[in-house]
Scaffold this active site. Sequence first.
Site, PDB file in Angstrom:
ATOM      1  N   ASP A 102       1.006  -1.288   0.100  1.00 21.00           N
ATOM      2  CA  ASP A 102      -0.035   0.009  -0.173  1.00 21.00           C
ATOM      3  C   ASP A 102       0.851   1.365  -0.040  1.00 21.00           C
ATOM      4  O   ASP A 102       2.031   1.168   0.459  1.00 21.00           O
ATOM      5  CB  ASP A 102      -0.821  -0.089   1.412  1.00 21.00           C
ATOM      6  CG  ASP A 102      -1.554  -1.192   1.531  1.00 21.00           C
ATOM      7  OD1 ASP A 102      -1.845  -1.790   0.549  1.00 21.00           O
ATOM      8  OD2 ASP A 102      -1.968  -1.410   2.777  1.00 21.00           O
TER       9      ASP A 102
HETATM   10  N1  URA Z   1      -1.237  -6.044   4.041  1.00 21.29           N
HETATM   11  C1  URA Z   1      -1.411  -4.753   3.914  1.00 21.29           C
HETATM   12  O1  URA Z   1      -2.433  -4.583   4.462  1.00 21.29           O
HETATM   13  N2  URA Z   1      -0.694  -3.780   3.222  1.00 21.29           N
HETATM   14  C2  URA Z   1       0.340  -3.921   2.547  1.00 21.29           C
HETATM   15  O2  URA Z   1       0.918  -2.898   1.884  1.00 21.29           O
HETATM   16  C3  URA Z   1       0.738  -5.366   2.644  1.00 21.29           C
HETATM   17  C4  URA Z   1       0.281  -6.342   3.180  1.00 21.29           C
END
Ligand code: URA
Length: 236
Positions: A102
């Site tokens: 993310d």
């Molecule tokens: N899980 C998440 O919530 N975000 C990420 O970036 C990777 C795994």
Amino acid sequence: MKLVKLIANLGYGSRKEVAAMVRQGRITNARGETLSVDDRVEHAQVRIDGEPLDPPFPLTIMLHKPAGYTCSTIDVGATVYDLLPGRFRLRSPLLASVGRLDRETTGLLLMTDDGALLHKITSPKSKLEKVYEATLARDLRGDEGEIFASGKLQLRSEETPLAPAKLEVLGPRRARVTLTEGRYHQVRRMFAAVGNHVERLHRCRIGGLTLGDLPEGKWRVLTEHDRAQLFGRALP
Ligand code: URA
């Protein structure tokens, strides 16, 4: 491969632009002799302005992703490509992120133009561990480890329950989570499902591969040693 195609595929410019670079005498062999557009060349023998070319296909890099960058090629905000040489965005085949982090998640991100490798890392069948450290808004309740390990946790809008995941408590509001799959926003949604909220998330390991001392915002090409580490520690 023909000189123009080789260099254009590495993202140095369109075939037209590369042809212009050739005419300007900027492209030479290792002895400094100028080359012409139709020459058939070996990657290792070519120089641009006296410098060796970027690594050829297949290329895999690791990036220490900072917060605030998306893994997309097209985004109105900052993307991980902004942290790499501009021509990396133009390579053919494309250098793509291996699974996404993310925008606000930091840590280990692999990028590759090798489709088979990408599949091998991201496929749930490979059971390659992805390890995250989460900082939480509220204290852990105590039952999260059991729920995550159960293989029964079903996230909203998902058709199948999550594969068992491991939780290690690092502090009242800090935990390490080991996954073998990579669903959308998985760690954040897992903690939301147990009444918590992830404030900070960092991926510290994929398989047996860690960032080592790579500073945030920096990248490097994966070595053979890194590859061995990557696949050296899959879950049984
Ligand atoms: N899980 C998440 O919530 N975000 C990420 O970036 C990777 C795994």
